[in-house]
Enzyme design. Structure first.
Site, short mmCIF file in Angstrom:
data_model
loop_
_atom_site.label_atom_id
_atom_site.label_comp_id
_atom_site.label_asym_id
_atom_site.label_seq_id
_atom_site.Cartn_x
_atom_site.Cartn_y
_atom_site.Cartn_z
N CYS A 1 32.06 -31.63 -24.83
CA CYS A 1 33.11 -30.96 -25.60
C CYS A 1 34.13 -31.96 -26.16
O CYS A 1 34.72 -32.73 -25.41
CB CYS A 1 33.80 -29.96 -24.68
SG CYS A 1 35.31 -29.28 -25.37
N TRP B 1 29.90 -21.60 -19.60
CA TRP B 1 29.79 -22.88 -18.87
C TRP B 1 29.42 -22.62 -17.41
O TRP B 1 29.98 -21.71 -16.79
CB TRP B 1 31.14 -23.62 -18.90
CG TRP B 1 31.54 -24.09 -20.28
CD1 TRP B 1 32.60 -23.63 -21.01
CD2 TRP B 1 30.92 -25.11 -21.07
NE1 TRP B 1 32.67 -24.30 -22.20
CE2 TRP B 1 31.66 -25.21 -22.27
CE3 TRP B 1 29.81 -25.94 -20.89
CZ2 TRP B 1 31.33 -26.11 -23.28
CZ3 TRP B 1 29.49 -26.84 -21.90
CH2 TRP B 1 30.24 -26.92 -23.07
N ARG C 1 38.57 -16.04 -23.53
CA ARG C 1 37.37 -16.87 -23.60
C ARG C 1 37.47 -17.88 -22.46
O ARG C 1 38.57 -18.20 -22.00
CB ARG C 1 37.31 -17.63 -24.93
CG ARG C 1 37.18 -16.74 -26.14
CD ARG C 1 36.46 -17.47 -27.27
NE ARG C 1 35.04 -17.59 -26.97
CZ ARG C 1 34.13 -16.65 -27.25
NH1 ARG C 1 34.48 -15.54 -27.86
NH2 ARG C 1 32.87 -16.82 -26.93
N VAL C 2 36.34 -18.36 -22.03
CA VAL C 2 36.33 -19.30 -20.90
C VAL C 2 36.02 -20.68 -21.45
O VAL C 2 34.86 -21.04 -21.64
CB VAL C 2 35.32 -18.83 -19.84
CG1 VAL C 2 35.19 -19.88 -18.74
CG2 VAL C 2 35.77 -17.50 -19.27
N TYR D 1 33.34 -27.27 -36.96
CA TYR D 1 32.97 -25.95 -36.40
C TYR D 1 32.97 -24.87 -37.47
O TYR D 1 32.13 -23.98 -37.48
CB TYR D 1 33.93 -25.57 -35.26
CG TYR D 1 33.66 -26.31 -33.97
CD1 TYR D 1 32.77 -25.80 -33.03
CD2 TYR D 1 34.27 -27.52 -33.71
CE1 TYR D 1 32.51 -26.49 -31.85
CE2 TYR D 1 34.01 -28.22 -32.54
CZ TYR D 1 33.13 -27.69 -31.61
OH TYR D 1 32.88 -28.38 -30.46
N1 LIG Z 1 41.89 -25.10 -28.26
C1 LIG Z 1 41.07 -25.44 -27.13
C2 LIG Z 1 39.61 -25.28 -27.48
C3 LIG Z 1 38.69 -25.60 -26.36
C4 LIG Z 1 37.25 -25.12 -26.67
O1 LIG Z 1 37.02 -24.31 -27.58
N2 LIG Z 1 36.26 -25.63 -25.91
C5 LIG Z 1 34.89 -25.20 -26.13
C6 LIG Z 1 33.91 -26.26 -25.76
S1 LIG Z 1 33.78 -27.54 -26.94
C7 LIG Z 1 34.58 -24.04 -25.22
O2 LIG Z 1 34.81 -24.13 -24.02
N3 LIG Z 1 34.02 -22.97 -25.78
C8 LIG Z 1 33.63 -21.81 -25.07
C9 LIG Z 1 33.97 -20.55 -25.80
O3 LIG Z 1 34.56 -20.61 -26.89
O4 LIG Z 1 33.63 -19.50 -25.29
C10 LIG Z 1 41.39 -26.87 -26.71
O5 LIG Z 1 41.55 -27.73 -27.58
O6 LIG Z 1 41.50 -27.11 -25.51
#
Ligand SMILES: N[C@@H](CCC(=O)N[C@@H](CS)C(=O)NCC(=O)O)C(=O)O
Length: 310
Positions: free
Chosen positions: A55, A88, A121-122, A186
């Site tokens: 990530c 995850w 969201r996780v 993205y």
């Molecule tokens: N705004 C957050 C975004 C984090 C994020 O979207 N991480 C992604 C992985 S690259 C994630 O865990 N996605 C899971 C989901 O959206 O359900 C940050 O910068 O910490």
């Protein structure tokens, strides 16, 4: 891929139908800080990072942890790169650690420890407090500032990647780098509409051209030292040729086609500890294996050859 609704896991992909094929990122929910006299105070060994090596947002926090001499003060759990029906997970995978605090199987269980009926969201990264068993923050942009500022008296490392006098310029650069590059890839990759995709690609490559022009003149994005603006850009650049160029169809050019940017990316990659935070296997495996609506065969590409970066 999915989310928690009132504490129950739902396996659901991003809904782009209601936004005309556009991917819209949601705001992070937990936004506390670490400060003297606050709910969360700086202490060695008290905090933990939950990250994915795949990530780009989590990668920012791992780099800051290295650059601020925090590796022995803040521990880390690394999820599996595969993010499928349960989001995850801590299932075994080379280079993953499992959940070293509680032995959970799924990352959503960490969010449920925080709040049993949470709707969110996780995502990773998560900065976790072992003492109160609460999430301090799950927004990478804020976590890197916490790491930059809050532990200086513990580590004796006072390097500042968000110096006062450069803040306005860093904020300005962060804004377009975030919108058009970090999140821009993205927007292109998750678009489900041709025109939406093409608009995202146009903006992305205009922004990359702007970065290239800037780096022809100066060694770093802002001022003449590394700042958080560089760390934030780096984690997207390092994934670009391997993942965003192919999987997210950002294929007008690769980073290796931009001389100044490619050189800059390698310079940051070679900084002490940064290469150790960069795991190309997790990066490629996550995107190509987890996004089955983009790559249903789950076949992961072989290239590119990154040995030249070293
Ligand atoms: N705004 C957050 C975004 C984090 C994020 O979207 N991480 C992604 C992985 S690259 C994630 O865990 N996605 C899971 C989901 O959206 O359900 C940050 O910068 O910490």
């Amino acid at each position: 891929m999915g989310l928690l609704i009132n504490g129950k896991w739902h396996d659901k992909w991003y809904d782009t139908a209601k936004s005309g094929g556009r991917f819209e990122r949601q705001d992070s929910l937990f936004r506390n800080t670490i400060e003297k006299g606050g709910e969360f105070e700086a202490e060695s060994g008290r905090y933990h990072l939950y990250v994915s090596l795949a990530c780009p947002w989590a990668h920012r926090t791992l780099i800051m942890r290295q650059l601020k001499s925090l590796t022995s003060h803040i521990s880390v759990s690394i999820v599996s790169p595969d993010m499928l029906d349960n989001g995850w997970t801590f299932l075994p995978y080379k280079g993953s650690t499992g959940d070293t605090l509680y032995g959970h199987r799924y990352m959503y269980e960490i969010y449920l420890r925080q709040q049993a009926d949470v709707t969110t969201r996780v995502t990773v990264p998560v900065l976790w407090d072992k003492k109160t068993e609460r999430i301090v923050n799950n927004e990478s942009a804020e976590i890197i500032r916490i790491l930059n500022n809050s532990f200086n008296d513990i580590t004796g490392n006072y390097s500042d990647f968000y110096p006062e006098q450069l803040r306005p310029e860093i904020d300005e650069v962060n804004q377009w780098v975030y919108n058009d590059i970090n999140n821009g890839v993205y927007k292109a990759g998750f678009a489900t509409d041709q025109a939406v995709y093409e608009a995202a690609v146009d903006k992305l490559f205009s922004a990359l051209d702007k970065v290239e022009a800037r780096l022809q003149r100066q060694a770093f994005l802002v001022g003449n030292h590394l700042t958080e603006a560089d760390i934030r850009l780096f984690t997207t650049l390092v994934r670009f040729d391997a993942v965003y160029h192919g999987h997210f169809k950002c294929n007008r050019k690769q980073i290796q086609d931009y001389p100044a940017m490619f050189d800059y990316m390698k310079r940051i990659y070679r900084l002490d500890g940064v290469a150790d935070t960069t795991n190309m296997d997790h990066i490629k495996r996550h995107y190509y294996y987890s996004h089955t609506m983009i790559n249903p065969t789950q076949v992961v590409p072989v290239g590119p050859d990154v040995s030249l970066w070293k």
